[in-house]
Design a protein around this motif. Sequence first.
Motif, mmCIF file in Angstrom:
data_model
loop_
_atom_site.group_PDB
_atom_site.id
_atom_site.type_symbol
_atom_site.label_atom_id
_atom_site.label_comp_id
_atom_site.label_asym_id
_atom_site.label_seq_id
_atom_site.Cartn_x
_atom_site.Cartn_y
_atom_site.Cartn_z
ATOM 1 N N PRO A 74 -6.517 3.999 -3.051
ATOM 2 C CA PRO A 74 -5.369 3.915 -2.171
ATOM 3 C C PRO A 74 -5.689 3.297 -0.818
ATOM 4 O O PRO A 74 -5.382 3.860 0.211
ATOM 5 N N THR A 75 -6.392 2.180 -0.836
ATOM 6 C CA THR A 75 -6.625 1.503 0.430
ATOM 7 C C THR A 75 -5.422 0.667 0.833
ATOM 8 O O THR A 75 -5.310 0.254 1.968
ATOM 9 N N ARG A 76 -4.534 0.408 -0.121
ATOM 10 C CA ARG A 76 -3.307 -0.317 0.187
ATOM 11 C C ARG A 76 -2.303 0.641 0.807
ATOM 12 O O ARG A 76 -2.414 1.858 0.654
ATOM 13 N N PRO A 77 -1.282 0.113 1.509
ATOM 14 C CA PRO A 77 -0.281 0.986 2.126
ATOM 15 C C PRO A 77 0.386 1.887 1.082
ATOM 16 O O PRO A 77 0.810 1.424 0.028
ATOM 17 N N GLY A 78 0.505 3.149 1.379
ATOM 18 C CA GLY A 78 1.134 4.094 0.459
ATOM 19 C C GLY A 78 0.199 4.624 -0.597
ATOM 20 O O GLY A 78 0.573 5.517 -1.361
ATOM 21 N N GLY A 79 -1.036 4.108 -0.690
ATOM 22 C CA GLY A 79 -1.950 4.540 -1.734
ATOM 23 C C GLY A 79 -2.393 5.977 -1.572
ATOM 24 O O GLY A 79 -2.532 6.706 -2.556
ATOM 25 N N ALA A 80 -2.639 6.409 -0.338
ATOM 26 C CA ALA A 80 -3.080 7.782 -0.115
ATOM 27 C C ALA A 80 -2.000 8.776 -0.525
ATOM 28 O O ALA A 80 -2.290 9.810 -1.132
ATOM 29 N N ALA A 81 -0.762 8.474 -0.195
ATOM 30 C CA ALA A 81 0.340 9.368 -0.577
ATOM 31 C C ALA A 81 0.492 9.425 -2.091
ATOM 32 O O ALA A 81 0.739 10.492 -2.663
ATOM 33 N N ARG A 82 0.334 8.272 -2.741
ATOM 34 C CA ARG A 82 0.431 8.245 -4.201
ATOM 35 C C ARG A 82 -0.684 9.068 -4.832
ATOM 36 O O ARG A 82 -0.450 9.835 -5.777
ATOM 37 N N ALA A 83 -1.911 8.931 -4.323
ATOM 38 C CA ALA A 83 -3.027 9.693 -4.861
ATOM 39 C C ALA A 83 -2.803 11.190 -4.696
ATOM 40 O O ALA A 83 -3.125 11.979 -5.581
ATOM 41 N N GLN A 84 -2.246 11.585 -3.560
ATOM 42 C CA GLN A 84 -1.981 13.006 -3.337
ATOM 43 C C GLN A 84 -0.919 13.518 -4.303
ATOM 44 O O GLN A 84 -1.043 14.618 -4.839
ATOM 45 N N ARG A 85 0.117 12.716 -4.540
ATOM 46 C CA ARG A 85 1.150 13.122 -5.509
ATOM 47 C C ARG A 85 0.556 13.263 -6.905
ATOM 48 O O ARG A 85 0.895 14.203 -7.648
ATOM 49 N N GLU A 86 -0.321 12.328 -7.273
ATOM 50 C CA GLU A 86 -0.939 12.399 -8.597
ATOM 51 C C GLU A 86 -1.818 13.632 -8.731
ATOM 52 O O GLU A 86 -1.840 14.285 -9.789
ATOM 53 N N GLN A 87 -2.550 13.969 -7.667
ATOM 54 C CA GLN A 87 -3.373 15.172 -7.708
ATOM 55 C C GLN A 87 -2.516 16.424 -7.886
ATOM 56 O O GLN A 87 -2.846 17.306 -8.691
ATOM 57 N N TRP A 88 -1.427 16.494 -7.161
ATOM 58 C CA TRP A 88 -0.542 17.658 -7.303
ATOM 59 C C TRP A 88 0.023 17.745 -8.716
ATOM 60 O O TRP A 88 0.150 18.845 -9.278
ATOM 61 N N LEU A 89 0.359 16.586 -9.299
ATOM 62 C CA LEU A 89 0.895 16.581 -10.672
ATOM 63 C C LEU A 89 -0.137 17.101 -11.657
ATOM 64 O O LEU A 89 0.172 17.953 -12.512
ATOM 65 N N MET A 90 -1.371 16.608 -11.560
ATOM 66 C CA MET A 90 -2.399 17.027 -12.510
ATOM 67 C C MET A 90 -2.787 18.488 -12.321
ATOM 68 O O MET A 90 -3.024 19.211 -13.302
#
Length: 465
Positions: free
Chosen positions: A43-59
């Motif tokens: 998630p070095t691109r814009p919005g990548g960190a938020a996406r990674a956090q959402r994916e972690q919460w999902l898993m």
Amino acid sequence: MELLAQRAGHRMNPLPTPHQAAPTALDADSAPDAWQRALQGGPTRPGGAARAQREQWLMIACFFMLFPGFFFYHTLVGTGATGAFLGGYFGPVALAFAGPMCLVYLGRMRRDAQRLTLVDIHYGVFFAYFVGVVVVNAAAGANRAIVTYHMLAILFMVLVYFQFSFIDFDSRRFRVVGLLSLAGMSTIVFSYSVDGVFYLGALGIAKDTDSLATYQGFSRSYLFTYLAVATFTRNLPLRLALHAVGAATLFVNTARSEFVALLFAIPLIEFYYSRHKLYFVLASVCIAAAIGLYLDQILASLPSNRILELFDLSHSTSANKRQQLTVHAVQSIAAHPILGDYGSYAPGHYSHNVLSAWVDLGLFGMLYLAALAIVPITPMFFHEYFAARRRPLFLLAFAFACVTILLLLSSHYFTDMLLSATLGACSRYAYERKHAAHRPHDLGASALRHPDLRQAMPHAGQPRS
């Protein structure tokens, strides 16, 4: 000469300053957050960190809904607090998470092609073969109940594989929820036990008794959560408390296979984390000797339940039944040694060991399954288990691998989700060791020690003496 030196110094120092440099493998310890973000999908691109956090919460939500959630749901069913509105629970919840989890996995692979390891490929080949066998036999008129069971089992195995490939088990959010879940499950077991045995069906207040899970379902949820939490627990007192409470919980739950698996995992975990291996071995020998000397007194002080049948399985009806199922499996294999005899048993009456894979998947399927359980973890064991460093991700994979092999040899069906947990952790370890913070330091040119040529060569331009 000064102008020449300044220009030469500028050309020789093109490297960015430390505050400009991007984190590399060498910076993994000093910049763990950057590496953690990179491992969670780049998630070095814009919005990548938020996406990674959402994916972690999902898993993480998927893990806790499937395992502790199963335990708590069936507690509500067994105590009559609710009816079985989700049936057996595992199937509906797995179907609800199947789509989002597959999208996360495919998205990770698309964003980072290097994330696809040999473990992913070979496990994918096994699933393709498994699905092919099921489809062919279903078309040939195999028992629909067994076909449905196998398709759901494939779904469960895939979901667990995705979870263990990407969940950050060392994160605060997972550990807090994991510890609370273990505490809640142990509290339920001790609170509702009768004469040292936990079985909610004996209470007689369940609204849907037929849908209530057996002790195997409860113990599976506990064992998965325990291993995921204990292997990442570096604090010795907390780890010992987890071992003690976990062993007591599974003893009262009367799940012999999972109880033995937990006892088998404890020395593996403690030996790995021990700084003084010889002292640990000596202490273990002393404890084993003390238990042997006072075994009768220890057994007399324990509540009577089926766990104690481990000392004499000849009087165990469950062990005798499993022996009969194994004999039936051997007979099926002898009659069909290459392709096996898919579904040649009543639903639920399968061999409780790895021979079940030979019956349903043939010789190739059984050998491939055995290779998946052994081959990925073997080089990891020789490279990591006796090393000075401590990597909980390796211990997670190794503990699950040992437990998987033990239970496949003794009591579990070949679709056991423990294998998926093992291979998911192996896949993540293989990727991180090669491409991320755990890979060896890169070799390259040393950084310049002086920003200016005149500092590196103070006598440049002067005639030699």
